[in-house]
Design a protein around this motif. Structure first.
Motif, PDB file in Angstrom:
ATOM      1  N   LEU A 262     -10.594   1.221  12.223  1.00 50.31           N
ATOM      2  CA  LEU A 262     -10.842   2.158  11.131  1.00 50.31           C
ATOM      3  C   LEU A 262      -9.881   3.343  11.212  1.00 50.31           C
ATOM      4  O   LEU A 262      -9.262   3.571  12.259  1.00 50.31           O
ATOM      5  N   PRO A 263      -9.763   4.098  10.142  1.00 47.01           N
ATOM      6  CA  PRO A 263      -8.861   5.259  10.148  1.00 47.01           C
ATOM      7  C   PRO A 263      -9.135   6.257  11.277  1.00 47.01           C
ATOM      8  O   PRO A 263      -8.215   6.915  11.752  1.00 47.01           O
ATOM      9  N   ASP A 264     -10.393   6.324  11.749  1.00 50.88           N
ATOM     10  CA  ASP A 264     -10.709   7.263  12.834  1.00 50.88           C
ATOM     11  C   ASP A 264     -10.523   6.652  14.225  1.00 50.88           C
ATOM     12  O   ASP A 264     -10.860   7.268  15.234  1.00 50.88           O
ATOM     13  N   GLY A 265     -10.021   5.403  14.302  1.00 53.88           N
ATOM     14  CA  GLY A 265      -9.771   4.738  15.574  1.00 53.88           C
ATOM     15  C   GLY A 265     -10.903   3.839  16.052  1.00 53.88           C
ATOM     16  O   GLY A 265     -10.710   3.022  16.960  1.00 53.88           O
ATOM     17  N   ALA A 266     -12.086   3.947  15.471  1.00 50.93           N
ATOM     18  CA  ALA A 266     -13.203   3.072  15.841  1.00 50.93           C
ATOM     19  C   ALA A 266     -12.945   1.667  15.306  1.00 50.93           C
ATOM     20  O   ALA A 266     -12.085   1.458  14.441  1.00 50.93           O
ATOM     21  N   GLU A 267     -13.698   0.698  15.824  1.00 48.21           N
ATOM     22  CA  GLU A 267     -13.592  -0.674  15.344  1.00 48.21           C
ATOM     23  C   GLU A 267     -14.844  -1.052  14.561  1.00 48.21           C
ATOM     24  O   GLU A 267     -15.931  -0.532  14.819  1.00 48.21           O
ATOM     25  N   ALA A 268     -14.674  -1.966  13.607  1.00 49.25           N
ATOM     26  CA  ALA A 268     -15.779  -2.458  12.788  1.00 49.25           C
ATOM     27  C   ALA A 268     -15.533  -3.930  12.469  1.00 49.25           C
ATOM     28  O   ALA A 268     -14.418  -4.431  12.613  1.00 49.25           O
TER      29      ALA A 268
ATOM     30  N   PHE B 252      -6.607   3.191   5.356  1.00 47.82           N
ATOM     31  CA  PHE B 252      -6.268   1.827   5.772  1.00 47.82           C
ATOM     32  C   PHE B 252      -7.081   1.364   6.981  1.00 47.82           C
ATOM     33  O   PHE B 252      -7.288   2.123   7.921  1.00 47.82           O
ATOM     34  N   GLU B 253      -7.527   0.105   6.927  1.00 47.14           N
ATOM     35  CA  GLU B 253      -8.202  -0.542   8.041  1.00 47.14           C
ATOM     36  C   GLU B 253      -7.267  -1.609   8.592  1.00 47.14           C
ATOM     37  O   GLU B 253      -6.954  -2.578   7.905  1.00 47.14           O
ATOM     38  N   ALA B 254      -6.810  -1.441   9.825  1.00 49.71           N
ATOM     39  CA  ALA B 254      -5.831  -2.346  10.427  1.00 49.71           C
ATOM     40  C   ALA B 254      -6.528  -3.536  11.088  1.00 49.71           C
ATOM     41  O   ALA B 254      -7.450  -3.354  11.891  1.00 49.71           O
ATOM     42  N   PRO B 255      -6.111  -4.760  10.757  1.00 56.03           N
ATOM     43  CA  PRO B 255      -6.718  -5.929  11.400  1.00 56.03           C
ATOM     44  C   PRO B 255      -6.403  -5.977  12.893  1.00 56.03           C
ATOM     45  O   PRO B 255      -5.271  -5.736  13.305  1.00 56.03           O
ATOM     46  N   VAL B 256      -7.428  -6.280  13.693  1.00 56.74           N
ATOM     47  CA  VAL B 256      -7.280  -6.426  15.139  1.00 56.74           C
ATOM     48  C   VAL B 256      -7.359  -7.905  15.511  1.00 56.74           C
ATOM     49  O   VAL B 256      -6.551  -8.419  16.271  1.00 56.74           O
ATOM     50  N   SER B 257      -8.356  -8.599  14.937  1.00 55.24           N
ATOM     51  CA  SER B 257      -8.513 -10.040  15.179  1.00 55.24           C
ATOM     52  C   SER B 257      -9.213 -10.669  13.986  1.00 55.24           C
ATOM     53  O   SER B 257      -9.871  -9.985  13.199  1.00 55.24           O
ATOM     54  N   SER B 258      -9.059 -11.997  13.864  1.00 59.18           N
ATOM     55  CA  SER B 258      -9.657 -12.720  12.748  1.00 59.18           C
ATOM     56  C   SER B 258     -10.201 -14.054  13.240  1.00 59.18           C
ATOM     57  O   SER B 258      -9.573 -14.715  14.069  1.00 59.18           O
ATOM     58  N   GLN B 259     -11.376 -14.418  12.714  1.00 63.00           N
ATOM     59  CA  GLN B 259     -12.004 -15.675  13.090  1.00 63.00           C
ATOM     60  C   GLN B 259     -12.524 -16.360  11.831  1.00 63.00           C
ATOM     61  O   GLN B 259     -13.190 -15.735  11.005  1.00 63.00           O
TER      62      GLN B 259
ATOM     63  N   MET C   2       0.842  -1.176   0.000  1.00 65.69           N
ATOM     64  CA  MET C   2       0.000   0.000   0.000  1.00 65.69           C
ATOM     65  C   MET C   2       0.888   1.240   0.000  1.00 65.69           C
ATOM     66  O   MET C   2       1.860   1.301   0.735  1.00 65.69           O
ATOM     67  N   SER C   3       0.528   2.205  -0.804  1.00 66.48           N
ATOM     68  CA  SER C   3       1.328   3.429  -0.859  1.00 66.48           C
ATOM     69  C   SER C   3       1.024   4.303   0.359  1.00 66.48           C
ATOM     70  O   SER C   3      -0.045   4.220   0.957  1.00 66.48           O
ATOM     71  N   THR C   4       1.975   5.138   0.696  1.00 62.49           N
ATOM     72  CA  THR C   4       1.807   6.017   1.859  1.00 62.49           C
ATOM     73  C   THR C   4       0.656   6.998   1.659  1.00 62.49           C
ATOM     74  O   THR C   4       0.042   7.423   2.635  1.00 62.49           O
ATOM     75  N   GLU C   5       0.326   7.341   0.422  1.00 58.80           N
ATOM     76  CA  GLU C   5      -0.782   8.260   0.176  1.00 58.80           C
ATOM     77  C   GLU C   5      -2.144   7.637   0.508  1.00 58.80           C
ATOM     78  O   GLU C   5      -3.140   8.355   0.626  1.00 58.80           O
ATOM     79  N   ASP C   6      -2.198   6.303   0.683  1.00 55.58           N
ATOM     80  CA  ASP C   6      -3.451   5.620   1.010  1.00 55.58           C
ATOM     81  C   ASP C   6      -3.600   5.296   2.491  1.00 55.58           C
ATOM     82  O   ASP C   6      -4.622   4.750   2.910  1.00 55.58           O
ATOM     83  N   LEU C   7      -2.607   5.603   3.297  1.00 53.17           N
ATOM     84  CA  LEU C   7      -2.641   5.223   4.712  1.00 53.17           C
ATOM     85  C   LEU C   7      -3.839   5.801   5.459  1.00 53.17           C
ATOM     86  O   LEU C   7      -4.346   5.174   6.392  1.00 53.17           O
ATOM     87  N   HIS C   8      -4.335   6.955   5.060  1.00 58.46           N
ATOM     88  CA  HIS C   8      -5.490   7.554   5.733  1.00 58.46           C
ATOM     89  C   HIS C   8      -6.792   6.789   5.491  1.00 58.46           C
ATOM     90  O   HIS C   8      -7.810   7.076   6.108  1.00 58.46           O
TER      91      HIS C   8
END
Length: 183
Positions: A33-39, A9-16, A1-7
């Motif tokens: 999520l980018p705003d710190g919330a989880e989904a 990005f959705e970071a994985p927390v857990s997987s099932q 992923m390019s640095t211009e797309d980091l805003h």
């Protein structure tokens, strides 16, 4: 992923893993999520596939009519099939063309990749143009029923417009065929 797309990005927390099938595997992940919330993200893992755009000697394109159970109807589509574990995409395309249609091709061109349903699967379909076809005997898998037909690009475009061709990979294939100057 390019640095211009980091805003974005959705970071994985857990997987099932919630389902393990013969073909498909379903995961449910929690992401930040980018705003710190989880989904929650549910998605299907797919081994990948190929699609072939076969051009017959008269210039028309070879397609299939096949019943697709999830939508309970027959669809017009280009030949395609699932990659086996570790299988080279070109070898898969050659195998699928022969198995489903009985045709072999002496000229193959890789066109690109299609992501058919980016919202809930990681499936990639590698696209190939097959030319200089020779007819043979189809080698359908048990339980597979396919009818081969041929159409011109103009007929296929009309099919998209009138709703008789709605398969996403085939619609994309029509675009590729037009870009390659097929008639």
């Amino acid at each position: 992923m390019s640095t211009e797309d980091l805003h974005l990005f959705e970071a994985p927390v857990s997987s099932q893993r919630v389902f393990d099938g013969n073909l498909l595997h379903v995961n449910r992940d929690t992401v930040r999520l980018p705003d710190g919330a989880e989904a929650t993200r549910e998605y299907i893992l797919h081994p990948g596939a190929v699609m072939i755009i076969p051009q017959l000697p008269d210039g028309r394109l070879l397609l299939e009519r096949q019943y697709r159970y999830p939508l309970h109807r027959v669809f017009i589509e280009f030949p395609a099939g699932k990659l086996e574990a570790g299988e080279d995409p070109l070898e898969c395309a050659q195998r699928e063309l022969l198995e489903e249609t009985g045709y072999t091709a002496s000229s193959w061109e890789y066109l690109g990749v299609l992501h058919p349903i980016i919202s809930y699967t990681d499936e990639e379909i590698k696209l190939f143009l097959a030319r200089d076809l020779s007819a043979g005997e189809a080698q359908l898998d048990a339980g597979e029923f396919v009818e081969c037909i041929s159409m011109s690009i103009d007929e296929m475009v009309a099919g998209v417009i009138d709703g008789s061709i709605t398969d996403a990979k085939t619609v994309s294939g029509i675009f590729w065929a037009q870009q390659k100057g097929l008639k």
